[in-house]
Scaffold this active site. Structure first.
Site, PDB file in Angstrom:
ATOM      1  N   HIS B  60       4.711  -2.841  -1.533  1.00 29.75           N
ATOM      2  CA  HIS B  60       3.229  -2.390  -1.955  1.00 29.75           C
ATOM      3  C   HIS B  60       3.054  -1.309  -2.427  1.00 29.75           C
ATOM      4  CE1 HIS B  60       4.171  -0.371   1.929  1.00 29.75           C
ATOM      5  NE2 HIS B  60       2.906   0.239   2.104  1.00 29.75           N
ATOM      6  N   ASP B  64       4.463   6.093  -0.389  1.00 29.84           N
ATOM      7  CA  ASP B  64       5.851   6.204  -0.100  1.00 29.84           C
ATOM      8  C   ASP B  64       6.746   5.123  -0.008  1.00 29.84           C
ATOM      9  OD1 ASP B  64       3.900   4.988   1.730  1.00 29.84           O
ATOM     10  OD2 ASP B  64       5.194   5.414   3.501  1.00 29.84           O
ATOM     11  N   HIS B 140      -1.271  -5.621   5.915  1.00 27.11           N
ATOM     12  CA  HIS B 140      -1.095  -4.068   5.918  1.00 27.11           C
ATOM     13  C   HIS B 140      -2.594  -3.963   5.375  1.00 27.11           C
ATOM     14  CE1 HIS B 140       0.326  -0.104   6.302  1.00 27.11           C
ATOM     15  NE2 HIS B 140       0.420   0.039   5.111  1.00 27.11           N
ATOM     16  N   ASP B 210       5.412  -2.609   4.876  1.00 23.78           N
ATOM     17  CA  ASP B 210       4.554  -2.004   6.233  1.00 23.78           C
ATOM     18  C   ASP B 210       3.719  -3.378   6.480  1.00 23.78           C
ATOM     19  OD1 ASP B 210       5.581   0.365   5.358  1.00 23.78           O
ATOM     20  OD2 ASP B 210       3.887   1.112   5.057  1.00 23.78           O
ATOM     21  N   HIS B 268      10.831   2.966   9.164  1.00 26.95           N
ATOM     22  CA  HIS B 268       9.579   3.411   8.830  1.00 26.95           C
ATOM     23  C   HIS B 268       9.026   4.427   9.885  1.00 26.95           C
ATOM     24  CE1 HIS B 268       5.507   3.307   7.086  1.00 26.95           C
ATOM     25  NE2 HIS B 268       6.337   3.358   6.028  1.00 26.95           N
TER      26      HIS B 268
END
EC number: 3.1.26.11
Lengths: 301, 301
Positions: B60, B64, B140, B210, B268
């Protein structure tokens, strides 16, 4: 004036070297100059307070000078920054940053101002009561500016002991600081030279990276205290320097000599060279006052 | 199958921790999964050959997970790469990369292909004779995919000694590998189970980061050998995990349990926690086979 080199190598960050970024502390203003990938980590390593950076100056849009900017802005957001941030850089930089913020659906918690540059001549990009910053148009493969950071001449300082000995009233202090003589009640005229002290000599720092050898910048950087001039290559690679529009150590030293600067800092070394001392050796054949930029090195002037 | 964790921390790279990036070596294909800022330096530190990376999968467009991509592509250019590079990632990634290449007037020396994703269901993003890669749609704050890397079932292997003992001609070897019995000239039928050996059991690796806790992914990752599932927070921050659409260690372990995976890797981690062992302790209360991702750690399966 204090200069911290966060990164001073060309092209690509490596395990132990970083691409261009510097912190200039001038009159308690903390300016970030260029922002290669990994600059935010270099800021942490060098214990620079993120919140003290309000102005970022980007020379040009080659990656080794700005790929760390979006990450730094994102980290400012994560840290909950709420003071304005100003980015001075080539036209297009706003679009790059805004596009990434839009696609990540992340919006700054602070005002993010872009001062996009496209002038071919030197222009003022920042000014306050103590400091002025101008561009130094450079010649590179794409639109590029160096930056001249200049302390303004301050008011003269009161010579408190002498002023007290004459019982001079406070209301005249500003006049003394402005250089005026004072007439006492008994008619005596006290010269300003007796009542005040010279302010500190204002200093000037010129950042010139990336650029081919270009004597056109000499009038702009004449007599500066410190010149950072890129020296990507050595004289043995002069043809490559010319082709890629970079400079050699010898050429940087020649510019320093012709501009009559006090001190030259070399940097933006190509990663093809194992040791950087040879840059200094080469430059010393032309100009005597040479310092080598090194990642993490701090210069006080 | 070999997995190298280049970075496994959330939000922002720091002096000793890096944001998300992994190298998966599957059937001698080297896949880069996510590419946070500084990934190219992590690749160097971990002695990964840049030239062996031909496919990059981006989950995505939060920084980060992809701010290191443009720098890596630029370095590929500087290294004179000439083989094709494929980037699989959310729609918009092409515009971000192309805009920066345009403004730096730098053009790849190789074919740069973008496979932009916007499907809400699982789709195949890569396939060759030995490996298939599918998306795992995650939930997410922005459009996000995990990726399921799957080895294909290989042909059976010849049991050379047995085959030789029956004097079977080479022209039948492919039939044996395909699972067929063989009839000898004298009429005897030799069963395939005698003539061939089972191929290696194909392995599957699921990367899920994520994401908020989301049982909808369970059918897609059912029984996988290794699941990497984000665990940004601990159970004590469950409300924050839910609000920011991340998971806790306990939730990651619950997904692992319900999907019947063999091994769970946590990662993560939010940088708010000083030690990561507590993530393992929490997950162990739910699921027994827990590994902790750590920057630079290598897992062989």
């Amino acid at each position: 004036m204090n200069l911290t080199i966060l990164g001073c190598y060309a092209a690509t960050p490596r395990t132990f070297t970083n691409s261009t970024a510097q912190i200039l502390d001038i009159k308690n203003r903390l300016f970030l100059i260029d922002c290669g990938e990994g600059t935010q980590v270099q800021l942490r390593k060098n214990k620079i307070k993120f919140s003290k950076i309000n102005h970022i100056f980007i020379s040009h849009l080659h990656g080794d000078h700005f790929f760390g900017l979006i990450g730094l802005i994102s980290t400012f957001m994560l840290l909950g920054r709420n003071t304005d941030l100003h980015v001075h850089g080539p036209k297009g930089i706003k679009e790059i940053i805004k596009l990434q913020l839009k696609l990540s659906n992340s919006w700054p918690t602070f005002n993010l101002h872009f001062n996009e540059l496209e002038a071919k001549e030197s222009v003022v990009v920042y000014e306050d009561e103590k400091v002025i910053v101008r561009t130094i148009p450079l010649k590179h493969r794409i639109y590029t500016n160096g930056f001249l950071f200049e302390e303004k001449v301050e008011a003269r300082k009161l010579n408190s002991q002498v002023v007290a000995s004459y019982n001079i009233d406070k209301c005249y202090f500003q006049n003394i600081k402005n250089g005026k003589d004072i007439t006492l009640d008994d008619g005596r005229v006290i010269s300003n030279g007796e009542l005040s002290l010279d302010p500190p000599v204002p200093m000037r720092y010129a950042f010139c990276s990336d650029t081919v050898y270009n004597e056109a910048i000499i009038p702009l950087i004449k007599d500066v205290d410190i010149l950072y001039h890129e020296s990507t290559f050595l004289d043995s690679e002069e043809a490559l320097a010319s082709k890629t529009m970079h400079s050699t150590a010898k050429q940087a030293a020649t510019i320093a000599l012709k501009a009559g600067v006090k001190q030259l800092i070399l940097g933006h070394y190509s990663t093809r060279y194992d040791k950087i001392e040879i840059f200094k050796e080469e430059a010393l054949t032309v100009f005597p006052n040479i310092l080598l930029a090194e990642d993490g090195r701090n210069f006080s002037f």
